[in-house]
Design a protein around this motif. Structure first.
Motif, short mmCIF file in Angstrom:
data_model
loop_
_atom_site.label_atom_id
_atom_site.label_comp_id
_atom_site.label_asym_id
_atom_site.label_seq_id
_atom_site.Cartn_x
_atom_site.Cartn_y
_atom_site.Cartn_z
N LYS A 251 1.01 -0.98 0.07
CA LYS A 251 0.12 0.09 -0.33
C LYS A 251 1.29 1.56 0.59
N LEU A 252 2.19 1.25 0.65
CA LEU A 252 3.17 2.02 0.39
C LEU A 252 3.47 3.08 -0.42
N TYR A 253 2.87 3.91 -0.65
CA TYR A 253 2.49 5.40 -2.39
C TYR A 253 3.75 6.33 -1.63
N LYS A 254 4.28 6.67 -0.81
CA LYS A 254 5.04 7.50 -0.60
C LYS A 254 6.85 7.72 0.33
N LEU A 255 7.19 7.26 -0.07
CA LEU A 255 8.86 6.69 1.25
C LEU A 255 9.99 7.85 1.04
N ILE A 256 10.34 8.47 1.36
CA ILE A 256 11.15 9.22 1.33
C ILE A 256 11.64 9.74 2.92
N LEU A 257 12.82 9.20 2.47
CA LEU A 257 13.56 8.95 3.23
C LEU A 257 15.61 9.84 3.33
N PHE A 258 15.21 10.87 2.78
CA PHE A 258 16.34 11.73 1.98
C PHE A 258 17.03 12.37 3.27
N SER A 259 18.19 13.07 2.71
CA SER A 259 19.42 13.49 3.91
C SER A 259 19.20 13.08 5.35
N ASP A 268 15.06 -5.72 -1.41
CA ASP A 268 14.35 -6.03 -2.49
C ASP A 268 13.05 -5.85 -3.16
N SER A 269 12.26 -6.04 -1.79
CA SER A 269 10.76 -5.86 -1.74
C SER A 269 9.96 -4.95 -2.16
N LEU A 270 11.31 -3.74 -2.25
CA LEU A 270 11.04 -2.06 -2.76
C LEU A 270 10.54 -2.08 -4.63
N ALA A 271 10.93 -3.96 -4.98
CA ALA A 271 11.23 -3.45 -6.09
C ALA A 271 9.99 -4.12 -6.87
N LEU A 276 4.27 2.45 -5.48
CA LEU A 276 5.39 3.13 -4.85
C LEU A 276 4.70 4.40 -5.87
N TYR A 277 4.44 5.36 -5.39
CA TYR A 277 4.44 6.42 -6.56
C TYR A 277 5.81 7.46 -6.49
N ARG A 278 5.91 8.05 -4.73
CA ARG A 278 7.39 8.86 -5.04
C ARG A 278 8.14 8.06 -3.90
N PHE A 279 9.45 7.83 -4.80
CA PHE A 279 10.10 7.20 -4.02
C PHE A 279 12.08 8.39 -3.61
N ARG A 280 12.03 8.89 -2.61
CA ARG A 280 12.88 9.98 -2.37
C ARG A 280 13.51 9.49 -1.04
N LEU A 296 9.29 -1.60 -14.24
CA LEU A 296 7.83 -2.36 -14.32
C LEU A 296 6.87 -1.82 -13.17
N LEU A 297 7.23 -0.97 -11.89
CA LEU A 297 6.20 -1.08 -11.28
C LEU A 297 5.71 0.36 -11.48
N PRO A 298 4.12 0.01 -11.47
CA PRO A 298 3.37 0.66 -12.91
C PRO A 298 3.08 2.10 -12.21
N ASN A 299 3.05 2.38 -11.08
CA ASN A 299 2.54 3.88 -10.54
C ASN A 299 3.95 4.91 -10.73
N LEU A 300 4.88 4.24 -10.54
CA LEU A 300 6.07 5.09 -10.26
C LEU A 300 6.62 6.03 -10.93
N SER A 301 6.41 7.80 -10.48
CA SER A 301 6.40 8.72 -11.02
C SER A 301 7.69 9.45 -11.21
#
Length: 629
Positions: A251-259, A268-271, A276-280, A296-301
């Motif tokens: 269900k995770l669509y935003k994962l933001i861990l920068f800085s 590997d599960s992230l692939a 997932l929509y935003r991955f920073r 191959l992730l259909p929503n990755l933007s």
């Protein structure tokens, strides 16, 4: 608000939400003794909240948010003992503290006083509101620590204290709030570690802790509940690995861990996180390779992997991503080539891969239909710039500086309809600057410094006359335009387009051969004729040199001086030996600008133009004949 509403003695609900009422809040509503719901939000009411609003006997719902109310919150609102829902937020002129009297609202389930101008500390007494499900106090100026008593709010589902000036640590007891779905404490001054139990909350879907001073690791069970939607802990000092099951439940669509200081490889599960929509995750210490499957992730933007320690191959599937519009892999250590299909992602708009040790050639720009920014500077790229870059019709910015690119500047770059910024500096590009760039009306910056370019700089157009000379520095062969070095007056027209670079050698090769042959024949004839005359005169004056042997005709490399250099070495006292249709023969006693050459030198100088030198000598006498074509 029109008067007379207070005459509706049996009125239970009055909803005037989102209108354009002005003036003060009507006090007559307090006469409606049976009123249970009063919604005056979203208008332009101003002034203070009447203290008399604390006298409603049966009021359960009070909504005054989104007006222009001012002044302190009346403590009398704490007397609304039946109140379940209270919204006072989005009144920027409200001030003062959160009244501790609000702790008397024992039936309160929803409290929102966000985006006001509240200050002071959080009242610990609010921890007595055991039915409270939503506590929203974000975007104020509240200071101090989060009261430990708030860990008693067992019914709490959403706690949002973000964008304040809170300090101290996150209370460990928040891990006991089993109903909590949203925890937002971002943009404060919190320190210490995230309580490990936060990762075990069964219904948690949002964790927003960015812009604090948190340390330690991200709870390793985070995401194991299968309900996680959004995680943002950026701009802290967190370390350790990314939780392995952070996308469990998909269900995770935003994962933001920068800085932060996260290390280790990507799970590997992230692939396989198809939601997932935003991955920073930029600006960390993550390593390993990018797992295959992201493309191959259909929503990755939006993907930003920059400023890490990633190595290995860049997955080709990124070129197949259907929704990807931003990809940044800069400042890593790939030491590999870009996938040949990297430009094929149909919606890719920004691609940044600077300073990441990319090798080999730039792939052909096949499919770059949406790209408007390409950053490949400071890599190990070689070869030429693909000419099919003309397919990138939306390209606005192109940066290929600090590589080892060779070949010419493609004419096609100048034909891009919206190109604005071009940086090709510090490469090994040759040839000339295509003159078509002068017609590029969208161009705003152009840097080709420190290459091997030659020829004139385009002098027309709107951009080139206004560029700083540093945009062309480091190219010894460039001239004209904004440079102090002007092009030779005898230059034979523009040679800067690719068409001329290709066609001119073919058209003129035969002519040059014939001209050279004719010039050599003429020079040889003059040489033979002149040698006899010279030999007779020379034998009388330099009889000792006869024993050296006959004259020897030798061809040398092209000299690095022109006829003008020779003329500057002649003084008025020099004698003219002869004149004819082919030119003038001078006798010079000194040649100051020719270096260390001994003996007497005769020059055959004709018309201006390209030179073909021949040198012959006998003994200490050196004769240089320059045939001018």
């Amino acid at each position: 608000m029109p008067s007379g509403i207070s005459k509706l003695k049996f009125l239970r609900v009055f909803n005037a939400y989102s209108n354009s009422f002005t003036g003060p809040l009507p006090k007559e509503f307090v006469n409606l003794r049976l009123l249970e719901e009063l919604n005056l939000g979203g208008s332009y009411f101003k002034g203070e909240i009447p203290r008399s609003y604390g006298s409603f006997l049966k009021l359960k719902y009070l909504h005054l948010a989104g007006n222009k109310l001012e002044g302190p919150l009346p403590p009398e609102l704490g007397f609304l003992i039946q109140l379940e829902h209270l919204e006072l937020g989005y009144n920027e002129l409200l001030s003062g503290n959160v009244p501790e009297e609000f702790a008397l609202l024992t039936n309160l389930q929803y409290l929102d006083i966000s985006e006001c101008n509240l200050s002071g500390n959080l009242p610990p007494q609010l921890g007595n509101l055991t039915k409270l499900e939503n506590l929203l106090l974000f975007m104020n100026q509240i200071t101090g620590e989060i009261p430990v008593s708030y860990t008693n709010l067992k019914a709490l589902k959403a706690l949002d204290l973000s964008d304040n000036q809170l300090s101290g640590t996150i209370p460990e007891g928040l891990s006991s709030l089993k109903e909590l779905t949203r925890l937002s404490l971002l943009k404060n001054e919190l320190t210490g570690e995230i309580p490990p139990g936060i990762g075990e909350l069964p219904y948690l879907d949002t964790l927003a802790l960015w812009n604090n001073n948190l340390t330690g690791i991200l709870p390793q069970n985070l995401g194991s509940n299968g309900n996680l939607l959004w995680v943002d802990v950026s701009n802290n000092s967190l370390s350790g690995p990314i939780p392995p099951n952070i996308c469990q439940g998909n269900k995770l669509y935003k994962l933001i861990l920068f800085s932060n200081k996260f290390f280790g490889s990507l799970p590997d599960s992230l692939a396989n996180c198809t939601s997932l929509y935003r991955f920073r995750i930029q600006d960390n210490q993550l390593n390993g390779s990018i797992p295959y499957g992201f493309g191959l992730l259909p929503n990755l933007s939006f993907v930003d992997l920059s400023k890490n320690n990633f190595t290995g191959e860049i997955p080709e599937d990124l070129g197949n991503s259907q929704q990807l519009h931003f990809l940044n892999i800069s400042v890593n250590y790939f030491y590999t080539a870009l996938p040949k299909n990297i430009w094929s992602a149909p919606n890719l708009q920004i691609f940044s891969a600077s300073s990441c040790k990319l090798k080999s050639k730039i792939p052909d720009f096949i499919g770059c239909i949406s790209l408007y920014k390409i950053e490949l500077q400071e890599n190990l790229l070689d070869g030429s710039i693909p000419r099919d870059i003309g397919h990138c019709e939306r390209l606005v910015s192109l940066n290929l500086s600090l590589n080892s690119l060779t070949g010419i500047i493609p004419l096609e770059i100048s034909t891009l309809p919206v190109i604005a910024d071009v940086d090709l500096s510090r490469n090994f590009l040759t040839g000339s600057i295509p003159s078509n760039f002068a017609n590029c009306s969208t161009l705003e910056s152009f840097n080709v410094s420190y290459n091997l370019l030659t020829g004139p700089i385009p002098a027309s157009g709107t951009i080139f006359p206004n560029l700083h000379p540093s945009s062309f520095s480091g190219n010894q062969g460039l001239c004209g335009g904004v440079l102090p070095k002007q092009c030779a007056e005898d230059a034979s027209g523009p040679r800067d387009t690719e068409v001329r670079q290709r066609q001119q050698p073919k058209k003129t090769a035969g002519a040059i051969v014939w001209i050279m042959a004719a010039a050599f024949g003429t020079g040889l004839f003059l040489l033979v004729a002149g040698t006899r005359c010279f030999h007779a005169n020379y034998s009388r004056r330099y009889s000792d040199d006869r024993e050296i042997g006959p004259w020897k005709l030798t061809a040398f490399q092209r000299l690095n001086f022109t006829a003008y250099d020779v003329l500057e070495c002649l003084s008025m006292s020099d004698k003219i030996l002869g004149m004819g249709s082919t030119g003038t023969v001078y006798k010079a006693e000194r040649i100051c600008c020719m270096g260390k050459i001994r003996g007497r030198i005769w020059w055959l100088i004709g018309l201006q133009g390209t030179r073909l030198p021949w040198v012959w000598r006998r003994g200490s006498a050196i004769c240089i004949m320059i045939v001018i074509l």
